[in-house]
Design a protein around this motif. Structure first.
Motif, PDB file in Angstrom:
ATOM      1  N   GLN A 103       0.819  -1.213   0.000  1.00 11.45           N
ATOM      2  CA  GLN A 103       0.000   0.000   0.000  1.00 11.45           C
ATOM      3  C   GLN A 103       0.852   1.262   0.000  1.00 11.45           C
ATOM      4  OE1 GLN A 103      -2.610  -0.525   3.391  1.00 11.45           O
ATOM      5  NE2 GLN A 103      -3.550  -2.361   2.502  1.00 11.45           N
ATOM      6  N   ALA A 104       1.949   1.266   0.756  1.00 14.44           N
ATOM      7  CA  ALA A 104       2.827   2.446   0.791  1.00 14.44           C
ATOM      8  C   ALA A 104       3.483   2.672  -0.564  1.00 14.44           C
ATOM      9  CB  ALA A 104       3.892   2.286   1.871  1.00 14.44           C
ATOM     10  N   LEU A 105       3.942   1.600  -1.203  1.00  6.66           N
ATOM     11  CA  LEU A 105       4.585   1.734  -2.511  1.00  6.66           C
ATOM     12  C   LEU A 105       3.597   2.236  -3.555  1.00  6.66           C
ATOM     13  CD1 LEU A 105       6.725  -1.532  -2.487  1.00  6.66           C
ATOM     14  CD2 LEU A 105       7.615   0.799  -2.482  1.00  6.66           C
ATOM     15  N   GLU A 106       2.369   1.778  -3.491  1.00  7.15           N
ATOM     16  CA  GLU A 106       1.366   2.209  -4.467  1.00  7.15           C
ATOM     17  C   GLU A 106       0.864   3.624  -4.166  1.00  7.15           C
ATOM     18  OE1 GLU A 106      -0.499  -2.144  -5.776  1.00  7.15           O
ATOM     19  OE2 GLU A 106      -1.550  -0.921  -4.285  1.00  7.15           O
ATOM     20  N   ARG A 107       0.532   3.891  -2.899  1.00  8.59           N
ATOM     21  CA  ARG A 107      -0.092   5.168  -2.541  1.00  8.59           C
ATOM     22  C   ARG A 107       0.922   6.316  -2.513  1.00  8.59           C
ATOM     23  NH1 ARG A 107      -1.281   3.911   2.113  1.00  8.59           N
ATOM     24  NH2 ARG A 107       0.024   5.308   3.356  1.00  8.59           N
ATOM     25  N   GLY A 109       4.530   5.942  -3.249  1.00  7.12           N
ATOM     26  CA  GLY A 109       5.563   5.834  -4.279  1.00  7.12           C
ATOM     27  C   GLY A 109       5.034   5.912  -5.699  1.00  7.12           C
ATOM     28  N   GLY A 110       3.743   5.639  -5.883  1.00  8.36           N
ATOM     29  CA  GLY A 110       3.176   5.674  -7.224  1.00  8.36           C
ATOM     30  C   GLY A 110       3.528   4.459  -8.069  1.00  8.36           C
ATOM     31  N   PHE A 111       3.984   3.378  -7.446  1.00 15.55           N
ATOM     32  CA  PHE A 111       4.341   2.170  -8.182  1.00 15.55           C
ATOM     33  C   PHE A 111       3.085   1.337  -8.448  1.00 15.55           C
ATOM     34  CE2 PHE A 111       8.164   3.395  -5.865  1.00 15.55           C
ATOM     35  CZ  PHE A 111       9.120   3.346  -6.871  1.00 15.55           C
ATOM     36  N   SER A 411       6.813   4.187   4.742  1.00 14.28           N
ATOM     37  CA  SER A 411       6.360   5.438   4.132  1.00 14.28           C
ATOM     38  C   SER A 411       7.538   6.249   3.607  1.00 14.28           C
ATOM     39  CB  SER A 411       5.544   6.265   5.127  1.00 14.28           C
ATOM     40  OG  SER A 411       6.303   6.565   6.280  1.00 14.28           O
ATOM     41  N   THR A 412       8.629   6.344   4.376  1.00 12.75           N
ATOM     42  CA  THR A 412       9.799   7.084   3.887  1.00 12.75           C
ATOM     43  C   THR A 412      10.539   6.284   2.819  1.00 12.75           C
ATOM     44  OG1 THR A 412      11.110   6.279   5.769  1.00 12.75           O
ATOM     45  CG2 THR A 412      10.094   8.436   5.993  1.00 12.75           C
ATOM     46  N   LEU A 413      10.501   4.956   2.912  1.00 15.33           N
ATOM     47  CA  LEU A 413      11.068   4.127   1.850  1.00 15.33           C
ATOM     48  C   LEU A 413      10.360   4.409   0.527  1.00 15.33           C
ATOM     49  CD1 LEU A 413      12.751   1.679   0.774  1.00 15.33           C
ATOM     50  CD2 LEU A 413      10.839   0.235   1.512  1.00 15.33           C
ATOM     51  N   ALA A 414       9.033   4.400   0.535  1.00 15.61           N
ATOM     52  CA  ALA A 414       8.264   4.641  -0.688  1.00 15.61           C
ATOM     53  C   ALA A 414       8.533   6.037  -1.250  1.00 15.61           C
ATOM     54  CB  ALA A 414       6.772   4.456  -0.410  1.00 15.61           C
ATOM     55  N   ARG A 415       8.640   7.018  -0.364  1.00 13.83           N
ATOM     56  CA  ARG A 415       8.932   8.393  -0.784  1.00 13.83           C
ATOM     57  C   ARG A 415      10.267   8.473  -1.504  1.00 13.83           C
ATOM     58  NH1 ARG A 415      10.848  11.697   4.045  1.00 13.83           N
ATOM     59  NH2 ARG A 415      12.764  10.602   3.404  1.00 13.83           N
ATOM     60  N   ASP A 416      11.310   7.862  -0.909  1.00 15.77           N
ATOM     61  CA  ASP A 416      12.650   7.941  -1.490  1.00 15.77           C
ATOM     62  C   ASP A 416      12.770   7.104  -2.769  1.00 15.77           C
ATOM     63  OD1 ASP A 416      13.301   9.608   0.568  1.00 15.77           O
ATOM     64  OD2 ASP A 416      14.509   8.156   1.674  1.00 15.77           O
ATOM     65  N   LEU A 417      12.098   5.967  -2.822  1.00 16.00           N
ATOM     66  CA  LEU A 417      12.122   5.160  -4.039  1.00 16.00           C
ATOM     67  C   LEU A 417      11.479   5.908  -5.201  1.00 16.00           C
ATOM     68  CD1 LEU A 417      11.239   1.576  -2.731  1.00 16.00           C
ATOM     69  CD2 LEU A 417      13.492   2.493  -3.309  1.00 16.00           C
ATOM     70  N   GLN A 422      11.673   8.216 -10.416  1.00 17.44           N
ATOM     71  CA  GLN A 422      10.676   9.013 -11.118  1.00 17.44           C
ATOM     72  C   GLN A 422      11.112   9.475 -12.511  1.00 17.44           C
ATOM     73  OE1 GLN A 422       9.705  12.387  -8.682  1.00 17.44           O
ATOM     74  NE2 GLN A 422      11.745  13.311  -8.810  1.00 17.44           N
ATOM     75  N   ASP A 423      12.406   9.667 -12.734  1.00 18.15           N
ATOM     76  CA  ASP A 423      12.836  10.101 -14.070  1.00 18.15           C
ATOM     77  C   ASP A 423      13.337   8.936 -14.916  1.00 18.15           C
ATOM     78  OD1 ASP A 423      15.203   9.505 -12.845  1.00 18.15           O
ATOM     79  OD2 ASP A 423      16.215  11.394 -13.337  1.00 18.15           O
ATOM     80  N   GLY A 424      13.139   7.714 -14.408  1.00 23.01           N
ATOM     81  CA  GLY A 424      13.533   6.540 -15.179  1.00 23.01           C
ATOM     82  C   GLY A 424      14.978   6.129 -15.005  1.00 23.01           C
ATOM     83  N   THR A 425      15.722   6.841 -14.130  1.00 24.42           N
ATOM     84  CA  THR A 425      17.131   6.478 -13.925  1.00 24.42           C
ATOM     85  C   THR A 425      17.251   5.076 -13.334  1.00 24.42           C
ATOM     86  OG1 THR A 425      17.675   8.812 -13.548  1.00 24.42           O
ATOM     87  CG2 THR A 425      19.313   7.186 -12.871  1.00 24.42           C
ATOM     88  N   TYR A 426      16.395   4.774 -12.373  1.00 23.47           N
ATOM     89  CA  TYR A 426      16.418   3.463 -11.737  1.00 23.47           C
ATOM     90  C   TYR A 426      15.088   2.738 -11.909  1.00 23.47           C
ATOM     91  CZ  TYR A 426      20.938   4.335  -9.657  1.00 23.47           C
ATOM     92  OH  TYR A 426      22.279   4.568  -9.495  1.00 23.47           O
ATOM     93  N   THR A 427      15.181   1.413 -11.910  1.00 23.52           N
ATOM     94  CA  THR A 427      14.005   0.553 -11.962  1.00 23.52           C
ATOM     95  C   THR A 427      13.950  -0.262 -10.683  1.00 23.52           C
ATOM     96  OG1 THR A 427      14.142   0.360 -14.366  1.00 23.52           O
ATOM     97  CG2 THR A 427      12.848  -1.317 -13.206  1.00 23.52           C
ATOM     98  N   LEU A 428      12.793  -0.239 -10.035  1.00 19.48           N
ATOM     99  CA  LEU A 428      12.574  -1.049  -8.840  1.00 19.48           C
ATOM    100  C   LEU A 428      12.248  -2.476  -9.291  1.00 19.48           C
ATOM    101  CD1 LEU A 428      12.142  -1.315  -5.759  1.00 19.48           C
ATOM    102  CD2 LEU A 428       9.760  -0.624  -6.146  1.00 19.48           C
ATOM    103  N   THR A 429      13.120  -3.422  -8.950  1.00 20.07           N
ATOM    104  CA  THR A 429      12.922  -4.795  -9.424  1.00 20.07           C
ATOM    105  C   THR A 429      12.090  -5.623  -8.453  1.00 20.07           C
ATOM    106  OG1 THR A 429      15.036  -5.490  -8.448  1.00 20.07           O
ATOM    107  CG2 THR A 429      15.045  -4.786 -10.766  1.00 20.07           C
ATOM    108  N   THR A 430      12.417  -5.558  -7.173  1.00 25.27           N
ATOM    109  CA  THR A 430      11.677  -6.359  -6.194  1.00 25.27           C
ATOM    110  C   THR A 430      11.868  -5.779  -4.805  1.00 25.27           C
ATOM    111  OG1 THR A 430      11.254  -8.622  -5.438  1.00 25.27           O
ATOM    112  CG2 THR A 430      13.550  -7.996  -5.691  1.00 25.27           C
ATOM    113  N   ILE A 431      10.993  -6.159  -3.888  1.00 25.55           N
ATOM    114  CA  ILE A 431      11.075  -5.731  -2.487  1.00 25.55           C
ATOM    115  C   ILE A 431      10.932  -6.966  -1.610  1.00 25.55           C
ATOM    116  CG2 ILE A 431      10.108  -4.275  -0.654  1.00 25.55           C
ATOM    117  CD1 ILE A 431       9.098  -3.587  -4.204  1.00 25.55           C
TER     118      ILE A 431
END
Length: 453
Positions: A103-107, A109-111, A411-417, A422-431
């Motif tokens: 929920q934190a990553l979606e809400r 982080g926007g993932f 919540s801070t993890l999702a914010r920083d991820l 956000q600009d496509g520099t990194y891709t989140l592969t798994t958590i």
């Protein structure tokens, strides 16, 4: 929308758990947060305060209990603020924590549909904590008490044992409190800023059984303290050191800056990930040793190290993550704010014959831009507030091939991820979430990012 009023009784069905541990009910009027409620409970709750979109309420009566509701292992679980979820069956706790991460990553982080693995477990939901720090106070009858604060207050719930801490610490909790009473050392009063003894800190090496005892005091000039400390060493063979930490400030912080050893050794020995570690009483070391090892193994598996990498460990502490990885990479660089932890990291490297690890004291946001070696891999393990924006900016410029972000606050993890991706520099592969704190609402998670271009 129906007007709700403070003090009013409402009937609600609990459907979820919040990241603070409260049960969550949803009505046509508002979201309702209720402490001590379990998903599946149908309850009567009394409204404590009402806002336009949500309300906080107190559990008044359980009309129909949830199938996930269990009898707590602790007799004071309904009062003590140390654990929030002893009344929730453990399997459901782990489901709820994984949902927190999603929920934190979606809400925040926007993932979209992030790949969150099943919770990493070690098997023991009780008796796992290798460290406990208890505030010391006085009862109305004048007896010395030690325990955790009552929920929502600074009133101490007196404990003689705690089911979530390593059971080998219970005898010290019980008997040291009696010795403080016998010596007439006055407990600290935070309201008047008077008294001497503020906290009792206990830490154990899960593998070695060695114990450190730390008294946090307002003033270190305590009558007969050295004599009593030596008596504790003689009385309790696993106890290897007694420390005195001075905290004379009017603050909620537990430890002060000054710590000295008054009997025995200033550290305990612990075996972690195949290495020998020296751990002091006041420095950071994960409270669930076995889960920390399991998460480290998962990190090793995800990184697929070849041996020629430069690894930078930001917020490295005493080298818990970086030193086990050092023999699998070319070079390790560790950054840590606490100078005492950096010294321990250096000592632990020497203790294990590790010569390719360097550690530097200072804030990560100041040190990271000055590093003259471009790392291939960066491990981030910041405090609950997350990374300073400077750290994120520096990483986006340096572009290490892989980032592992370990966090105890989703919540801070999702914010920083979000900032890193956000600009496509990194891709989140798994958590990989891990249950470092059974019986509480807290969850640890390691996020794995790869450079996109």
């Amino acid at each position: 929308m129906t007007n709700w009023h403070q003090g009013e009784l409402i009937e609600v069905e609990i459907s979820d758990l919040s990241d603070t541990g409260d049960g969550v009910g949803r009505t046509s009027e508002r979201v309702v947060f209720v402490a001590d409620a379990v998903p599946g409970d149908r309850i009567l709750a009394r409204l404590l305060y009402v806002k336009p979109n949500y309300a906080q309420a107190k559990l008044q009566e359980i009309l129909q209990p949830s199938p996930h509701r269990v009898r707590p292992s602790c007799i004071v679980a309904d009062k003590c603020g140390g654990c929030q979820w002893q009344h929730v069956d453990y399997e459901y706790q782990t489901i709820a924590k994984r949902n927190q991460v999603i929920q934190a990553l979606e809400r925040i982080g926007g993932f979209v549909a992030p790949d969150v693995k099943p919770m990493l477990l070690a098997g023991d939901a009780l008796g796992y904590r290798n460290k406990a720090t208890y505030p010391i106070g006085k009862s109305i009858a004048g007896k010395v008490v030690a325990g955790y604060y009552q929920k929502g207050s600074h009133q101490i719930v007196n404990l003689n044992q705690c089911p979530v801490q390593d059971e080998r610490l219970n005898i010290l909790l019980r008997e040291v409190k009696q010795d403080i009473q016998k010596q007439r050392w006055q407990p600290y009063d935070e309201k008047t800023h008077t008294g001497l003894i503020r906290h009792l800190g206990l830490r154990i090496g899960r593998r070695t059984g060695e114990i450190l005892l730390t008294l946090v005091v307002k003033d270190p000039r305590i009558p007969e303290i050295e004599t009593i400390a030596q008596e504790w060493l003689d009385r309790y063979p696993p106890l290897v050191g007694v420390m005195l930490n001075r905290n004379s400030d009017r603050t909620n912080s537990i430890f002060g800056r000054e710590t000295r050893c008054i009997a025995g050794k200033p550290f305990l020995r612990e075996e972690f990930a195949g290495l020998q570690f020296q751990v002091r009483g006041e420095t950071f070391f994960q409270v669930y040793t076995e889960i920390a090892e399991a998460l480290l193994q998962q990190i090793q598996s995800e990184l697929s190290l070849k041996g020629d990498e430069v690894l930078l460990d930001a917020y490295c502490g005493i080298g818990t993550l970086s030193l086990p990885l050092a023999k699998q990479v070319k070079q390790v660089i560790g950054l840590e704010l606490q100078p005492e932890a950096v010294e321990q990291a250096k000592q632990n490297a020497q203790l294990n014959g590790i010569s390719n690890a360097e550690f530097y004291a200072g804030s990560v946001e100041e040190l990271l831009p000055k590093i003259d070696v471009l790392p291939d891999i960066v491990i981030l393990d910041p405090p609950r507030k997350g990374c300073d924006r400077t750290v994120i900016t520096t990483l986006l410029k340096a572009k290490p091939k892989q980032i592992v972000y370990v966090s105890c606050k989703v919540s801070t993890l999702a914010r920083d991820l979000k900032l890193l991706c956000q600009d496509g520099t990194y891709t989140l592969t798994t958590i990989q979430p891990a249950d470092f704190f059974p019986q509480t609402a807290h969850v640890e998670a390691a996020a794995f990012l790869v450079l996109s271009h």
